[in-house]
Design an enzyme around this catalytic site. Structure first.
Site, PDB file in Angstrom:
ATOM      1  CB  SER A 117     -16.941 -26.334 -32.790  1.00  0.00           C
ATOM      2  OG  SER A 117     -16.980 -24.931 -32.772  1.00  0.00           O
ATOM      3  CE1 TYR A 141     -13.294 -26.384 -28.748  1.00  0.00           C
ATOM      4  CE2 TYR A 141     -14.037 -24.699 -30.291  1.00  0.00           C
ATOM      5  CZ  TYR A 141     -14.314 -25.787 -29.476  1.00  0.00           C
ATOM      6  OH  TYR A 141     -15.596 -26.276 -29.402  1.00  0.00           O
ATOM      7  CE  LYS A 145     -14.489 -29.693 -29.945  1.00  0.00           C
ATOM      8  NZ  LYS A 145     -15.056 -30.819 -29.196  1.00  0.00           N
TER       9      LYS A 145
HETATM   10  N1  LIG Z   1     -20.777 -24.454 -25.595  1.00  0.00           N
HETATM   11  C1  LIG Z   1     -20.605 -24.137 -26.876  1.00  0.00           C
HETATM   12  O1  LIG Z   1     -20.985 -23.047 -27.302  1.00  0.00           O
HETATM   13  C2  LIG Z   1     -19.997 -25.133 -27.850  1.00  0.00           C
HETATM   14  C3  LIG Z   1     -19.981 -24.824 -29.227  1.00  0.00           C
HETATM   15  C4  LIG Z   1     -19.424 -25.753 -30.109  1.00  0.00           C
HETATM   16  C5  LIG Z   1     -18.902 -26.944 -29.620  1.00  0.00           C
HETATM   17  N2  LIG Z   1     -18.920 -27.218 -28.285  1.00  0.00           N
HETATM   18  C6  LIG Z   1     -18.356 -28.483 -27.817  1.00  0.00           C
HETATM   19  O2  LIG Z   1     -19.329 -29.173 -27.023  1.00  0.00           O
HETATM   20  C7  LIG Z   1     -18.699 -29.903 -26.006  1.00  0.00           C
HETATM   21  C8  LIG Z   1     -19.350 -29.584 -24.680  1.00  0.00           C
HETATM   22  O3  LIG Z   1     -19.268 -28.206 -24.404  1.00  0.00           O
HETATM   23  P1  LIG Z   1     -19.912 -27.556 -23.111  1.00  0.00           P
HETATM   24  O4  LIG Z   1     -20.249 -26.168 -23.448  1.00  0.00           O
HETATM   25  O5  LIG Z   1     -20.957 -28.451 -22.555  1.00  0.00           O
HETATM   26  O6  LIG Z   1     -18.632 -27.536 -22.144  1.00  0.00           O
HETATM   27  P2  LIG Z   1     -18.473 -28.020 -20.631  1.00  0.00           P
HETATM   28  O7  LIG Z   1     -17.102 -27.588 -20.216  1.00  0.00           O
HETATM   29  O8  LIG Z   1     -19.634 -27.570 -19.808  1.00  0.00           O
HETATM   30  O9  LIG Z   1     -18.550 -29.600 -20.763  1.00  0.00           O
HETATM   31  C9  LIG Z   1     -17.465 -30.437 -21.060  1.00  0.00           C
HETATM   32  C10 LIG Z   1     -17.584 -31.659 -20.185  1.00  0.00           C
HETATM   33  O10 LIG Z   1     -16.531 -32.564 -20.530  1.00  0.00           O
HETATM   34  C11 LIG Z   1     -15.870 -32.982 -19.338  1.00  0.00           C
HETATM   35  N3  LIG Z   1     -14.482 -33.296 -19.717  1.00  0.00           N
HETATM   36  C12 LIG Z   1     -13.538 -32.422 -20.146  1.00  0.00           C
HETATM   37  N4  LIG Z   1     -12.382 -33.076 -20.390  1.00  0.00           N
HETATM   38  C13 LIG Z   1     -12.618 -34.393 -20.123  1.00  0.00           C
HETATM   39  C14 LIG Z   1     -11.828 -35.574 -20.202  1.00  0.00           C
HETATM   40  N5  LIG Z   1     -10.537 -35.538 -20.574  1.00  0.00           N
HETATM   41  N6  LIG Z   1     -12.398 -36.750 -19.867  1.00  0.00           N
HETATM   42  C15 LIG Z   1     -13.699 -36.819 -19.465  1.00  0.00           C
HETATM   43  N7  LIG Z   1     -14.492 -35.724 -19.369  1.00  0.00           N
HETATM   44  C16 LIG Z   1     -13.958 -34.536 -19.696  1.00  0.00           C
HETATM   45  C17 LIG Z   1     -16.007 -31.827 -18.378  1.00  0.00           C
HETATM   46  O11 LIG Z   1     -15.855 -32.170 -17.023  1.00  0.00           O
HETATM   47  C18 LIG Z   1     -17.413 -31.329 -18.699  1.00  0.00           C
HETATM   48  O12 LIG Z   1     -18.395 -32.002 -17.944  1.00  0.00           O
HETATM   49  C19 LIG Z   1     -17.208 -29.574 -26.081  1.00  0.00           C
HETATM   50  O13 LIG Z   1     -16.559 -30.617 -26.767  1.00  0.00           O
HETATM   51  C20 LIG Z   1     -17.175 -28.288 -26.871  1.00  0.00           C
HETATM   52  O14 LIG Z   1     -15.973 -28.149 -27.564  1.00  0.00           O
HETATM   53  C21 LIG Z   1     -19.461 -26.340 -27.387  1.00  0.00           C
END
Ligand SMILES: NC(=O)c1ccc[n+]([C@@H]2O[C@H](COP(=O)([O-])OP(=O)(O)OC[C@H]3O[C@@H](n4cnc5c(N)ncnc54)[C@H](O)[C@@H]3O)[C@@H](O)[C@H]2O)c1
Length: 323
Positions: A117, A141, A145
């Site tokens: 991120s 957070y 990362k």
């Molecule tokens: N959405 C954003 O703007 C953004 C920006 C930068 C980084 N990210 C990173 O991208 C990734 C996905 O984000 P997102 O927006 O799709 O979030 P999200 O919450 O929709 O997706 C996360 C997924 O991971 C699963 N999960 C969580 N903990 C788990 C575990 N211990 N074991 C197995 N599955 C698990 C959840 O059930 C979910 O399906 C994350 O790692 C987040 O930190 C997101």
């Protein structure tokens, strides 16, 4: 190649799964459904419900599905919650990744694409953030990362793993309404939430050192994020042992909060509303805009979707989830 996509039932993961299957890759989703939903996984893609903290189930899944690479998207992502529950965030995001890397080394899997991120940069004091800009995360957070990137780098050096850590900037939009993000943790859905309540959108601070005084960010369509994962996965398929790439995924274009709010008001036909300017929120950097040069050079990837596509598709998704 056969890819294990952790978090494939989440917002970004669901888009990555589609880009990879449409690109001809074999995929199995591994997700504990803590924030994801099984409905987001296509019917012809296997879903294993389990946590990345479960070493035995990870190894079993890797063997059962002859997995040869991992796209690790699972994780907890709320900055505010990470301040209140740092131990939970470290366990899920860092111990979870460590457990996954252990399962990979135990089964001989040597390729990983990792969801990092722009939060690793903290409050960068530069016009354009390159991958060499110092990382000073401002929240647990962001720390998890950055720690994840270090863990992957060390495993790449010691165990011949090929890795790509992808630092997403501000992700928005959806390829279909049912795949949209259902939470309201970012600017666009926060504005939708206010509009739906009949309230004027809020702008937190208009006295920053930016052209219109509001914070500037780099917004990137989730379908562009997804295509970058496919490009990274393909690159790692060919890469020599120990390859460790760190790449920004952004458009390299800044948009201010005021510009975004104005466009959202237009798309949602609420132009009669006047945004309400309130005090700054603590910890918001004035400007965070990616340099997207390295990912273009390394993967030949460029973003293809613009702001209106992000806002319009996010709005369709919002109405789908909140109708
Ligand atoms: N959405 C954003 O703007 C953004 C920006 C930068 C980084 N990210 C990173 O991208 C990734 C996905 O984000 P997102 O927006 O799709 O979030 P999200 O919450 O929709 O997706 C996360 C997924 O991971 C699963 N999960 C969580 N903990 C788990 C575990 N211990 N074991 C197995 N599955 C698990 C959840 O059930 C979910 O399906 C994350 O790692 C987040 O930190 C997101």
């Amino acid at each position: 190649m056969s890819w294990l996509v952790t978090g494939g039932a989440g917002y970004i993961g669901a888009h990555v799964v589609r880009a990879m299957t449409e690109g001809g890759e074999r995929v199995v989703v591994y997700d504990d459904l803590s924030t994801g939903s099984a409905d987001r996984v296509p019917a012809d893609v296997p879903l294993v419900v389990g946590s990345v903290l479960d070493a035995a189930l990870l190894e079993q899944t890797i063997r059962d599905h002859a997995v040869t690479g991992v796209v690790h998207i699972a994780g907890k992502k709320q900055v505010g919650e990470s301040v209140e529950r740092p131990l939970h965030y470290y366990r899920e995001n860092v111990t979870g990744l460590q457990t996954l890397l252990e399962a990979m080394t135990a089964t001989g899997v040597t390729r990983i694409v990792f969801s990092s991120s722009a939060a690793v940069y903290g409050m960068p004091d530069v016009d354009v953030v390159t991958e060499d800009t110092p990382c000073v995360p401002m929240s647990p957070y962001g720390e998890t990362k950055l720690a994840g990137e270090w863990l992957i780098g060390a495993a790449a050096r010691a165990h011949g793993i090929r890795a790509a850590s992808l630092r997403y900037f501000n992700v928005a939009g959806a390829s279909a309404p049912e795949l949209a993000d259902s939470g309201a943790f970012n600017l666009i859905p926060m504005v939708f939430e206010r509009l739906e309540a009949g309230e004027a959108p809020r702008i937190f601070g208009d006295d920053y050192a930016t052209p219109d005084g509001t914070c500037v960010r780099d917004y990137i369509h989730v379908q562009d994020i997804a295509s970058a994962h496919l490009a990274a996965a393909r690159r790692l398929s060919e890469a020599p042992e120990g390859t460790a790439l760190t790449l920004n995924i952004g458009r390299g274009e800044g948009s201010s909060v005021r510009q975004m709010v104005d466009r959202i008001l237009k798309v949602t036909e609420n132009e009669h509303m006047t945004p309400e300017v309130t005090a700054r929120r603590p910890g918001d950097p004035a400007r965070v805009v990616a340099s997207a040069d390295r990912i273009r050079e390394e993967l030949g990837w460029v973003a293809r979707h613009d702001l209106d596509e992000m806002i319009e598709s996010a709005w369709q998704g919002w109405r789908h989830h909140h109708a």
